[in-house]
Design an enzyme around this catalytic site. Structure first.
Site, short mmCIF file in Angstrom:
data_model
loop_
_atom_site.label_atom_id
_atom_site.label_comp_id
_atom_site.label_asym_id
_atom_site.label_seq_id
_atom_site.Cartn_x
_atom_site.Cartn_y
_atom_site.Cartn_z
N THR A 1 54.28 41.92 38.77
CA THR A 1 53.87 43.09 39.24
C THR A 1 54.76 43.54 40.65
OG1 THR A 1 51.91 43.05 38.37
CG2 THR A 1 52.05 44.68 39.88
N VAL A 2 54.36 42.38 42.10
CA VAL A 2 54.78 42.35 43.24
C VAL A 2 56.37 42.30 43.46
CG1 VAL A 2 54.47 42.48 45.90
CG2 VAL A 2 52.71 42.28 44.03
N LYS B 1 47.12 36.73 49.92
CA LYS B 1 45.88 36.29 50.89
C LYS B 1 45.26 35.47 51.01
CE LYS B 1 45.02 38.92 47.22
NZ LYS B 1 45.26 40.02 46.74
N ILE C 1 48.76 49.30 52.91
CA ILE C 1 48.56 49.59 54.85
C ILE C 1 49.70 48.79 55.41
CG2 ILE C 1 46.10 50.82 56.09
CD1 ILE C 1 44.89 50.72 53.58
N GLY D 1 45.49 48.91 36.34
CA GLY D 1 46.13 47.18 36.95
C GLY D 1 45.60 46.59 38.65
N ASP E 1 37.75 38.18 47.09
CA ASP E 1 39.07 38.37 46.91
C ASP E 1 39.19 39.68 48.94
OD1 ASP E 1 42.76 39.39 46.18
OD2 ASP E 1 41.06 41.20 47.02
N LYS F 1 40.88 38.48 52.74
CA LYS F 1 41.57 39.21 53.45
C LYS F 1 41.14 39.41 54.40
CE LYS F 1 43.17 41.87 49.50
NZ LYS F 1 42.98 42.60 48.43
N GLY G 1 49.52 47.19 43.75
CA GLY G 1 49.93 47.80 43.11
C GLY G 1 51.73 47.31 43.33
#
Lengths: 438, 438
Positions: free
Chosen positions: B19-20, B110, B141, B191, B205, B209, B310
């Site tokens: 994805t990334v 992460k 962000i 997603g 998760d 972070k 995303g």
């Protein structure tokens, strides 16, 4: 990293020791060791240029002062010049002299950067030194860094901001029923207002800031001399109440977005009091805060909010810049970040070609044919009306509010002129843009 | 600046083209010239390590692939390694190999940074190369950059975040009456969810972070192994409805704030589903967004909001990091930014010493003496009750909700154990922190 006696020292000369200068001095004093650990250099204010020997308090009182600019601009014991005087003159000339003396400049001066940014950055490049300016726009929000670096890989589509703390605060007060004069006095008392509050209430301060953001986000040569901007001086509590009745808040909105006009990409940019509905991303921003909403192709919608000005928020932004300068000087590098974002400049649209939906308020005489006349004026200007609200009223002057579909500022200007000429019309017709929610 | 054939090239090796990775390839292809103009180097993906030769679409389809990690990690034609595999193994080992081969690393991982960040940064320092990791927390962000640079001169007091997109989305769906299974399926379809959604719904998760943010903001050696965290698996629509009746929303909140305990500064940090009132700065964050609210001494309150994950938002964060790597390599510098923020580490409090007000929900039998018993359990745990709500109920089991004044997680744990032992009690007593508004 880590502080020890061998740490290099960044020797700082301040131009100005007022609100922001005092904040810089205070942060550098209180956080000295932490800052040295984080950037690898000790940051030391050598002296500050001041106008008079008036007594200062706190950390600023411990800063050595001078009244001759040469003791900063051309002094051998100064590595970096921090310009915090504000205004055009002599700030711009001093920055030029510092750059020519190969000293990097850190500034919070939006007025000079908006008008002469390109010239100053070209000079800095010729002199192989940097200009940093995080404090120039929305002091406490890292929007400059964000546009230059974090969003550096992305294409910006729109930037929308509440960039002026004074008007942001005053509009909140006006909504609560305060008079304009009381609201302004309170903003000055709380330290929101610029030294010359006309810059705030006229929209010029926000226009200067939008020119800087437009340059960074779109590589667009915006100038406050050509930008369509207005302030809040002509707003009355009635205007705000009418907007409120329709579910809107009025805020001094600075916005710029990429548009395709006649097949060519251009920047639609303006600063005006505008109506924000509850779905607008900036609707709920508190009165004491500035905020910027950015839309870009890859990141999508991002939003940044915080104190727009003030001694410590802007001071901390200036010191963060000084830490970058320290890193650059130690590494012997400059020009790490561009001022614009590449060679293809996005041309700003002329003011009359900018577009928006509008909220129009008038007072009309209570007699047959008036609404037909008003409707005709808009039809002739090519403006399509979305809603019309006429309230029953005991007096002979009836408040009439209209909302339009998107049209150009030029067409709205023509319609307003026609309305003013119309014999059926008393009072001042006013049109405010309705900000698009998305 | 400006692109020409003499522009230096940054040769990129990707570990992973999911994805990334596809987002990175797409941004580098679409924005190639703009990126080169902004950072002075052309960014070129040389090849990507993949597990299989499955067909890819778009820009990713044009990337050369390999299945032997040596062709990236030790290849002479690779300048920088981008780790986008996720998980601990083999990602951590590959990063170590890249660093030892003197290649800077850009990662969005992460999990590895939360557990092994200190070790990896120490290795990077020994090898004189950089690790950049903007994509590792709240992809869209720029919170990493903001904490490391923009707020670099300031002392952070508190960081509060909604850091997990899956749970953020799922809680919105649960509030709207969806079942847990349907909400999870929808989050996966859209997603938001990690490949292994247990990492999302368990809170792990978000805990990973928060460990990274706590390190940057407070120089605190947080570890997900010691952090007090929980997820949303045990939440029912009833819990959300009860919170809603009291004016709260439930969100998976990650927060860390500086506290003085027994005269010494420490970090109170946890990740739990918590109740947010309308005055909480993160109350109105849309379901699809992540957000972080930072309080620091000079800046005051600032807030950052955007897409949390995303392909394109995280991809753009990774490419912004690559632009910094390009600038550093061209200038021959590294170690520009520290991983922690100085030498004085802020010790994290043990989980049982963290503190909050709580919202407790129970079901009690409808008979005399039950409320007295419950009240007694809290009194014996040293917990002061703020409100008690018992509704009239037709059945023999009565829902009882209590809110407490601030107490420790340890005291609440003891009280819950006592309640479970109480014969008067059926069902599961549950306590959720009530997030402080300011």
């Amino acid at each position: 990293m880590g502080q020890n006696t061998a740490d290099p020292v960044l020797r700082i000369g301040l131009l100005g020791l007022g609100t922001v200068g005092s904040g810089v001095a205070e942060i550098l004093q209180h956080n000295a060791q932490m800052i040295a650990e984080r950037c690898g250099s000790r940051l030391q204010v050598v002296r500050a240029l001041v106008r008079s020997g008036r007594r200062r308090r706190g950390a600023a009182a411990r800063v050595a002062t001078c009244t001759d600019p040469r003791q900063i601009l051309e002094a051998e014991d100064i590595d970096v010049v921090v310009e915090l005087m504000g205004g055009q003159t002599p700030a711009r000339r001093y920055m030029q002299r510092a750059l020519r003396a190969k000293k990097p400049v850190v500034t919070a001066n939006k007025a000079v950067l908006a008008l002469h940014g390109s010239e100053l950055f070209a000079l800095a490049q010729r002199c192989c030194v940097d200009i940093y300016f995080e404090g120039s726009v929305a002091g406490g929000i890292p929007i400059i860094r964000t546009l230059r670096e974090a969003l550096g890989a992305d294409r910006t589509v729109a930037v929308r901001g509440l960039l002026n703390g004074t008007t942001q605060y005053m509009l909140g007060q006006l909504e609560a029923g305060e008079t304009y004069a009381d609201a302004l006095a309170a903003a000055q008392r709380l330290g929101f207002a610029e030294r010359d509050p006309r810059l705030d209430v006229s929209g010029r301060d926000a226009a200067d800031k939008l020119c800087i953001l437009g340059r960074l986000a779109f590589n667009s040569p915006l100038s406050p001399k050509l930008l369509s901007f207005s302030g809040i001086e002509a707003l009355t509590p009635q205007h705000l109440a009418q907007a409120h009745c329709h579910g809107y808040r009025v805020r001094l909105l600075a916005q710029a977005h990429r548009r395709t006009v006649a097949g060519a990409a251009a920047l639609d940019a303006w600063v005006h009091p505008a109506l924000l509905g509850p779905q607008h991303p900036l609707y709920a921003v508190p009165a004491a805060h500035n905020a910027v909403a950015v839309r870009s192709l890859a990141h999508g919608d991002t939003q940044y909010q915080g104190a727009g000005a003030g001694s410590l928020p802007t001071g901390a932004a200036v010191v963060a810049d000084l830490m970058d300068v320290a890193r650059n000087l130690r590494a012997g590098v400059w020009g790490r970040l561009p001022f614009g974002n590449g060679r293809r400049a996005l041309p700003p649209l002329p003011a009359h070609s900018c577009a928006s939906a509008f909220f129009v308020s008038l007072q009309v005489q209570q007699r047959p044919g008036v609404l037909a006349h008003v409707a005709n004026v808009f039809a002739e200007a090519g403006i399509s009306l979305a809603t019309v609200t006429q309230n029953v009223c005991a007096t002979s002057l009836v408040p009439l509010t209209l909302t339009t579909h998107p049209t150009t500022f030029g067409a709205m200007q023509r319609a307003l002129l026609q309305l003013r000429r119309a014999p059926v019309r008393r009072g001042t017709a006013q049109a405010l843009p309705i900000a698009a929610d998305s």
